[in-house]
Design an enzyme around this catalytic site. Structure first.
Site, PDB file in Angstrom:
ATOM      1  N   GLY A  31     -17.081-112.991 105.065  1.00 51.79           N
ATOM      2  CA  GLY A  31     -18.179-112.259 104.555  1.00 51.79           C
ATOM      3  C   GLY A  31     -18.313-110.943 103.543  1.00 51.79           C
ATOM      4  N   VAL A  32     -19.214-110.290 103.735  1.00 58.64           N
ATOM      5  CA  VAL A  32     -19.276-109.087 102.966  1.00 58.64           C
ATOM      6  C   VAL A  32     -18.226-107.979 103.406  1.00 58.64           C
ATOM      7  CG1 VAL A  32     -21.074-107.870 104.643  1.00 58.64           C
ATOM      8  CG2 VAL A  32     -20.944-107.295 102.027  1.00 58.64           C
ATOM      9  N   ASP A  33     -18.015-108.102 104.410  1.00 56.81           N
ATOM     10  CA  ASP A  33     -16.868-107.232 104.970  1.00 56.81           C
ATOM     11  C   ASP A  33     -15.491-107.352 104.479  1.00 56.81           C
ATOM     12  OD1 ASP A  33     -15.556-105.358 106.815  1.00 56.81           O
ATOM     13  OD2 ASP A  33     -15.679-106.654 108.652  1.00 56.81           O
ATOM     14  N   VAL A 119     -22.477-114.862 109.371  1.00 57.14           N
ATOM     15  CA  VAL A 119     -21.692-115.478 110.581  1.00 57.14           C
ATOM     16  C   VAL A 119     -22.503-115.144 111.819  1.00 57.14           C
ATOM     17  CG1 VAL A 119     -19.522-115.455 111.908  1.00 57.14           C
ATOM     18  CG2 VAL A 119     -19.337-115.367 109.315  1.00 57.14           C
TER      19      VAL A 119
HETATM   20  P1  ADP Z   1     -22.520-110.712 109.572  1.00 56.05           P
HETATM   21  O1  ADP Z   1     -21.386-110.939 110.467  1.00 56.05           O
HETATM   22  O2  ADP Z   1     -23.183-109.428 109.867  1.00 56.05           O
HETATM   23  O3  ADP Z   1     -23.773-111.701 109.781  1.00 56.05           O
HETATM   24  P2  ADP Z   1     -21.692-111.565 106.896  1.00 56.05           P
HETATM   25  O4  ADP Z   1     -21.087-111.013 106.039  1.00 56.05           O
HETATM   26  O5  ADP Z   1     -21.341-112.821 107.538  1.00 56.05           O
HETATM   27  O6  ADP Z   1     -22.237-110.629 108.062  1.00 56.05           O
HETATM   28  O7  ADP Z   1     -23.215-111.794 106.093  1.00 56.05           O
HETATM   29  C1  ADP Z   1     -24.100-110.821 106.013  1.00 56.05           C
HETATM   30  C2  ADP Z   1     -24.715-111.158 104.652  1.00 56.05           C
HETATM   31  O8  ADP Z   1     -23.839-110.645 103.650  1.00 56.05           O
HETATM   32  C3  ADP Z   1     -24.942-112.404 104.378  1.00 56.05           C
HETATM   33  O9  ADP Z   1     -26.459-112.587 104.028  1.00 56.05           O
HETATM   34  C4  ADP Z   1     -24.235-112.850 103.433  1.00 56.05           C
HETATM   35  O10 ADP Z   1     -24.741-113.986 102.445  1.00 56.05           O
HETATM   36  C5  ADP Z   1     -23.994-111.573 102.611  1.00 56.05           C
HETATM   37  N1  ADP Z   1     -22.744-111.257 101.628  1.00 56.05           N
HETATM   38  C6  ADP Z   1     -21.610-112.094 101.774  1.00 56.05           C
HETATM   39  N2  ADP Z   1     -20.791-111.553 100.708  1.00 56.05           N
HETATM   40  C7  ADP Z   1     -21.474-110.466 100.137  1.00 56.05           C
HETATM   41  C8  ADP Z   1     -21.418-109.688  99.085  1.00 56.05           C
HETATM   42  N3  ADP Z   1     -19.832-109.535  98.479  1.00 56.05           N
HETATM   43  N4  ADP Z   1     -22.241-108.652  98.731  1.00 56.05           N
HETATM   44  C9  ADP Z   1     -23.363-108.754  99.441  1.00 56.05           C
HETATM   45  N5  ADP Z   1     -23.809-109.529 100.116  1.00 56.05           N
HETATM   46  C10 ADP Z   1     -22.693-110.365 100.524  1.00 56.05           C
END
Ligand code: ADP
Length: 173
Positions: A31-33, A119
């Site tokens: 994801g964003v991480d 996630v």
């Molecule tokens: P978590 O494990 O905290 O749920 P995720 O990364 O799976 O973290 O998702 C958190 C949010 O980040 C979701 O709404 C996802 O759509 C969003 N996301 C994923 N990639 C990016 C990005 N590159 N920039 C901004 N938001 C993102």
């Protein structure tokens, strides 16, 4: 107060700080991480390795390496278990802690993703209400002039944030 909502990739934003929805290891994930680590380059992971992880609801700050922002505030949102495991307070703590770090460091701008709503499964609308409410309360209480961007990856999240911010009449864009 200056709130804005953008749809897109948080790694492209030139804020003083962007917030990463990390996991307890701080060693990268999906994801964003994953997007933040890919865009920042290996220096970010090397610095994260020195931090000893991060508890759920807490924040740790690093440099931004190849990202266009100045700093990254890593926070670990709660995994959604149905709502009776302190999820709301832990999620609020992520937003409050990031605001505290940003303000303590004199930052003029901060951008948040929708923490925990990927996630980790937190329902989108309930999470957005906590995000907006917690940041709004923080700014009001501390009379902060910081610019806050809610960076939504999904259009449906942006619509939720826009409707919440319209309701409290604080959006400027
Ligand atoms: P978590 O494990 O905290 O749920 P995720 O990364 O799976 O973290 O998702 C958190 C949010 O980040 C979701 O709404 C996802 O759509 C969003 N996301 C994923 N990639 C990016 C990005 N590159 N920039 C901004 N938001 C993102």
């Amino acid at each position: 107060m200056n709130f804005s909502v953008v749809t897109g990739d948080i790694t492209r934003l030139h804020a003083d700080a962007i917030v990463n929805a990390a996991n307890n290891s701080l060693l990268g994930g999906g994801g964003v991480d994953g997007a933040i680590h890919r865009a920042a380059g290996p220096g970010l992971l090397a610095e994260c390795r020195t931090l000893g992880g991060c508890r759920t609801g807490e924040c740790k700050m690093t440099d931004a390496y190849n990202l266009p922002c100045k700093k990254v505030i890593h926070t670990v949102g709660p995994v959604w278990h149905g709502g009776n495991r302190n999820e709301a307070e832990l999620l609020a703590s992520c937003y409050r802690g990031a605001m505290e770090l940003a303000c303590r460091n004199g930052f003029g701008s901060i951008a948040f993703p929708c923490i925990s709503t990927g996630v980790y499964g937190y329902p989108a609308r309930a999470a957005a209400e906590i995000a907006v409410g917690t940041v709004y309360d923080y700014i009001k209480k501390h009379e902060s002039g910081i610019n806050v961007t809610f960076c939504c990856f999904k259009q449906s999240d942006a619509e939720i944030y826009n409707s919440l911010l319209d309701r409290i009449s604080v959006k400027t864009v």
